[in-house]
Scaffold this motif. Structure first.
Motif, PDB file in Angstrom:
ATOM      1  N   LEU A  35       6.358  13.768  -7.321  1.00  0.00           N
ATOM      2  CA  LEU A  35       7.442  13.624  -6.368  1.00  0.00           C
ATOM      3  C   LEU A  35       7.908  12.125  -6.583  1.00  0.00           C
ATOM      4  O   LEU A  35       8.597  11.694  -5.998  1.00  0.00           O
ATOM      5  N   GLY A  36       6.843  11.088  -7.064  1.00  0.00           N
ATOM      6  CA  GLY A  36       7.093   9.783  -6.998  1.00  0.00           C
ATOM      7  C   GLY A  36       6.147   9.094  -6.245  1.00  0.00           C
ATOM      8  O   GLY A  36       5.042   9.450  -5.741  1.00  0.00           O
ATOM      9  N   GLN A  37       6.565   8.025  -6.004  1.00  0.00           N
ATOM     10  CA  GLN A  37       5.587   6.788  -5.279  1.00  0.00           C
ATOM     11  C   GLN A  37       6.518   6.291  -4.236  1.00  0.00           C
ATOM     12  O   GLN A  37       7.677   5.935  -4.124  1.00  0.00           O
ATOM     13  N   ILE A  38       5.666   6.280  -2.893  1.00  0.00           N
ATOM     14  CA  ILE A  38       6.383   5.522  -1.903  1.00  0.00           C
ATOM     15  C   ILE A  38       5.349   4.301  -1.328  1.00  0.00           C
ATOM     16  O   ILE A  38       4.210   4.737  -1.466  1.00  0.00           O
ATOM     17  N   VAL A  49       0.963  -1.366   0.111  1.00  0.00           N
ATOM     18  CA  VAL A  49      -0.062  -0.175  -0.063  1.00  0.00           C
ATOM     19  C   VAL A  49       0.953   1.271  -0.106  1.00  0.00           C
ATOM     20  O   VAL A  49       1.996   1.220   0.646  1.00  0.00           O
ATOM     21  N   GLY A  50       0.471   2.408  -0.698  1.00  0.00           N
ATOM     22  CA  GLY A  50       1.231   3.655  -0.649  1.00  0.00           C
ATOM     23  C   GLY A  50       0.627   4.681  -1.124  1.00  0.00           C
ATOM     24  O   GLY A  50      -0.506   4.733  -1.253  1.00  0.00           O
ATOM     25  N   LEU A  51       1.476   5.748  -1.469  1.00  0.00           N
ATOM     26  CA  LEU A  51       0.907   7.095  -1.945  1.00  0.00           C
ATOM     27  C   LEU A  51       1.741   7.373  -3.190  1.00  0.00           C
ATOM     28  O   LEU A  51       3.094   7.021  -3.348  1.00  0.00           O
ATOM     29  N   GLN A  52       1.064   7.923  -4.070  1.00  0.00           N
ATOM     30  CA  GLN A  52       1.902   7.988  -5.487  1.00  0.00           C
ATOM     31  C   GLN A  52       1.556   9.791  -5.709  1.00  0.00           C
ATOM     32  O   GLN A  52       0.392  10.183  -5.880  1.00  0.00           O
TER      33      GLN A  52
END
Length: 375
Positions: free
Chosen positions: A112-115, A105-108
């Protein structure tokens, strides 16, 4: 009938609302083939040829769910849950894990990109993917030799960013394990007071503009290694790779080099090797793609001593024909020398899996015809 219609309409409305909120997609691949391989080790220590139905010739069979939710301001919430299985037996892959291929699961962010957090692929595996002539073919491309058995890792934090023609990726694993049959001994990680144990990290950069592509990646894994008396130490498995590609017309030429060094818990060199590959993909028609790959592993050191054995190499080819956008049929074959197919040297009998080369034999030939469907 009226009650049924109302219920159906309600379910559709709920499904539409859920989809609008999260854009959840169900996807998968089902891949199987019939294969014939020569000179395989038998359980009794002899040699034999094998005919078999095999799951995952070009792609590992899988099903999964992925979702994206727009949070505003160019930010999205994302997730992926992906489960592997063997279509020949109907059993789960990756040691029986429910979502053994991927679970994160993450943030995009658009700028800035994705983590992302969870079980994921290493930077080495992902950034080398565009330079694998067989497209990471499950059956005959030596992916474990190129990337290591730790190509997926648990408990990972991953960053990905795309900036024009440049892609960057980095990861850190707080603790991961590899198959128990691995010479590193497997592991669990996240042990109190042992921060390094089973940790892993890596980073790399890839460039693609016009016909030219290139990548440079470093990967390190620190697996648990038994040192006697029930105690564990931490080994060090390092890999660094560089690769390039060039597209001209309907063809793409690609190749690369991977440096590798494995040390045990006491710092002694268990394995030092160099791996080289060169190949091409040719789109003969809009439906037919042909691939050819040569792989060579130079083994320099084994258990702190210079290697005296012959170095393994393999030549593999693939013809893939698309019947539609979702269904293709393929013919693939490989010839390996001084090892089993996919440069397998670890297998000792059929029960260990892979392609163990029989004692007294120096080569193995394999060929398979299969079908793959994507949904």
């Amino acid at each position: 009938m009226k009650i049924q219609s109302i219920a159906a309409a309600s379910l559709l409305a709920c499904a539409s609302a859920a989809q609008a909120q999260s854009n959840v997609t169900l996807y998968g691949v089902v891949d199987a083939n019939v294969e014939y391989a020569t000179n395989m080790a038998t359980t009794g220590g002899g040699s034999g040829n094998r005919a078999a139905l095999v799951s995952g010739g070009l792609s590992g069979s899988r099903w999964g769910m992925r979702g994206v939710e727009d949070l505003g301001g160019g930010l999205s919430g994302i997730f992926v849950l992906e489960s592997g299985f063997f279509v020949d037996t109907g059993t789960s892959g990756q040691g029986g894990r429910l979502f053994g291929r991927q679970a994160f699961v993450g943030l995009q962010s658009k700028s800035l990109g994705q983590i992302s957090l969870g079980r994921q692929y290493t930077a080495l595996f992902e950034l080398m993917g565009n330079f694998a002539p067989m497209g990471y073919s499950n059956q005959y491309e030596p992916v474990p030799v190129m990337t290591g058995l730790n190509l997926r890792q648990d408990n990972m934090v991953v960053y990905k960013g795309s900036f024009g023609p440049v892609n960057v990726q980095a990861h850190w694993s707080f603790g991961t394990g590899v198959p128990s049959a691995s010479p590193t001994g497997g592991g669990n990680g996240e042990v109190p007071g042992q921060f390094r144990r089973d940790s892993g990290y890596g980073a790399g950069v890839a460039y693609a503009a016009g016909p030219l592509g290139a990548a440079l990646v470093y990967d390190q894994y620190n697996p648990s290694v038994a040192i006697g008396g029930g105690a564990f130490g931490s080994g060090t498995v390092r890999k660094a790779a560089v690769a390039g590609s060039y597209v001209f017309g309907p063809a793409k030429l690609m190749g690369g080099y991977r440096w590798g060094q494995n040390k045990d818990a006491l710092g002694a060199v268990a394995l030092r090797d160099d791996y080289y590959w060169l190949g091409a993909v040719y789109n003969a028609t809009s439906a037919l793609a042909l691939s050819l790959e040569y792989s060579y592993e130079k083994i320099k050191t084994v258990n702190s001593a210079p290697s005296t054995g012959s170095n393994p190499w393999q030549l593999a080819l693939l013809a893939d024909y698309n019947l539609s956008k979702r269904t293709d049929v393929y013919l693939t074959a490989a010839y390996a020398r001084n090892a089993g197919l996919v440069l397998d040297q670890a297998g000792t009998d059929l029960n260990s899996g892979g392609y163990p080369l029989a004692a007294g034999k120096t080569s193995m030939l394999g060929a398979a015809v299969g079908i793959r469907h994507k949904f």
